[in-house]
Enzyme design. Structure first.
Site: not given
Length: 473
Positions: A78, A81, A159, A289, A316, A383, A410
């Site tokens: 996958c 992650c 998941c 978020q 944003y 942001d 991020c």
């Protein structure tokens, strides 16, 4: 030079921004997915370029003390992650290192204080959003996430980073949709109706929303089938599932959402979430978020940096998560957001929380700042998405020169790049706080305070309300 097919022994002495291990062979850099710093491995090349190569692990000759068994049975395939094989302490240390590397090597920031990373309150079951891809591949219907680096769907059953509510909804949806007549999308032929299923959950209300993302307008028989299975899902999840939405996206690109959305089943198109004193509503397509407790920590950090400023521009803005905190401590706020549904949620959230000092401007940040805003601000809050700020936004900041900038990012790479541009305009990075928003992955959130190093004189803040797509609340 060793041949492409040779197996080689490598010692891992670093990690890149994709959490791949880094080894060196006489100066030649080799990236190894899944390898941890300090490990010695037997590896085989899968790609060789002039200045670097990529290799896979054949066996681990010396294992890191921080290596742990992945919790997810689909982890190796996958693409969701990339750090489940590392202990949580290692993950936090690696993210601090990646931030330091980005701001020193890419941004060349001078002497900024990097605070210790804020761990996530939950390291499993924290994620409140899932995008499930539905594809017709190899003559079969497949539901799940894309395999790493491909559009091949990994047919998952569960998941471990998802909110348990979403795992329960996913398995129920999976059972219903697989036994239905709804066709899955084929990327090669562009045939098939259902492209994605998006699921959202609320931590505070423990409710969920779901959306069917369709490749085209459904035929009458297809709509009847979607209504049938949606009603079945609502009935079986009556205590949690508030609504099922249809979104039609006819584009061939990778962006999930199309312009047409409507409620198909249930009675609610918004989720409600609480952060501190504020209740926020958002649509299934809005940005919100994925880790709510960490989002609250971000809002508190931004508020601390902005507390002594009266006029603030927020770019944003999304659905107003940070906006509400800003409006509660500032004289007035102008909040700019591009996504039209999010603008509606933003206006709703400002009103429902009794805040009357916010002007909402709907449009691309780079267009709004130059065409619809004139005057000075004490501070700007940014942001942006992972790609960072548009160059015209940075140019605008250099033009109006607020005394303070708070940048929520991020992506350390684009933060470092944009920060360097702002430094060239006369700003100094003062403080950087990393927050682990995304456990089990290499992604990390940062809140950075930058202050102006020289004083300038500007005019009063103005906003041309006749030319702006906004609502004063």
């Amino acid at each position: 030079m060793r041949s492409f097919d040779d197996e080689v022994t490598l010692t891992i002495d670093g990690m890149d921004s994709k959490s791949r291990g880094i080894a060196r062979m006489d100066g030649y850099v080799v990236f190894v997915p899944g390898a941890l710093v300090g490990e010695t491995i037997l590896a085989k090349f899968v790609e060789r370029r002039k200045h670097y190569g990529v290799a896979t692990i054949k066996s681990i000759l010396k294992s890191s003390d921080y290596r742990v068994p992945p919790k997810c049975e689909y982890y190796e395939a996958c693409g969701g992650c990339d750090l489940q094989h590392a202990s949580y302490d290692y993950q936090l240390s690696a993210k601090e290192h990646l931030i330091g590397e980005a701001i020193t090597r890419i941004g060349k920031w001078p002497n900024v204080i990097i605070e210790p990373i804020v761990p996530s309150p939950q390291v499993w079951g924290y994620r409140n959003k899932a995008i499930i891809h539905t594809r017709y591949q190899k003559n079969q219907k497949k539901l799940g996430y894309f395999a790493r680096g491909t559009h091949e769907v990994i047919d998952i059953k569960r998941c471990p980073v998802l909110d348990p509510l979403l795992n329960d909804l996913y398995n129920l949806m999976r059972d219903v949709i697989e036994h239905s007549d709804v066709t899955f999308y084929d990327e090669r032929s562009s045939n098939g109706l259902l492209r994605h299923v998006v699921m959202r959950s609320s931590l505070s209300s423990r409710k969920t929303l779901m959306a069917w993302i369709l490749s085209r307008k459904p035929k009458r028989s297809e709509m009847d089938e979607l209504k049938r299975i949606s009603t079945q899902l609502i009935n079986r999840q009556s205590s949690n599932l508030q609504g099922i939405i249809v979104n039609i996206n006819i584009s061939k690109g990778n962006f999930v959402w199309g312009p047409e959305t409507f409620l198909l089943a249930g009675d609610e198109i918004n989720l409600r979430e609480r952060l501190g004193a504020f209740e926020l509503s958002y649509n299934v397509s809005d940005f919100f978020q994925v880790n709510v407790p960490q989002a609250y920590n971000i809002c508190k950090t931004v508020s601390k940096h902005i507390a002594d400023n009266s006029r603030v521009l927020e770019l944003y803005a999304g659905v107003g998560t940070i906006t509400c905190f800003l409006a509660s401590i500032c004289e007035n706020v102008v909040a700019v957001e591009e996504w039209q549904p999010a603008c509606k949620s933003l206006s709703l959230n400002i009103a429902k929380n009794g805040l009357s000092n916010v002007l909402v401007a709907c449009g691309k940040a780079e267009d709004v700042v130059f065409n619809k805003i004139d005057g000075d601000f004490d501070a700007i809050v940014l942001d942006p998405p992972r790609t960072g700020c548009h160059k015209d936004v940075l140019t605008f900041i250099g033009k109006i020169r607020p005394s303070k900038i708070v940048y929520v990012s991020c992506n350390p790479v684009t933060l470092a790049r944009d920060g360097k541009v702002l430094m060239d305009m006369g700003y100094k990075p003062v403080n950087l706080l990393p927050l682990d928003m995304f456990p089990q992955t290499s992604h990390v959130e940062c809140v950075t305070l930058m202050t102006r190093t020289s004083q300038t004189t500007g005019g009063n803040h103005k906003l041309d309300e006749k030319d702006i797509s906004a609502s004063k609340l």
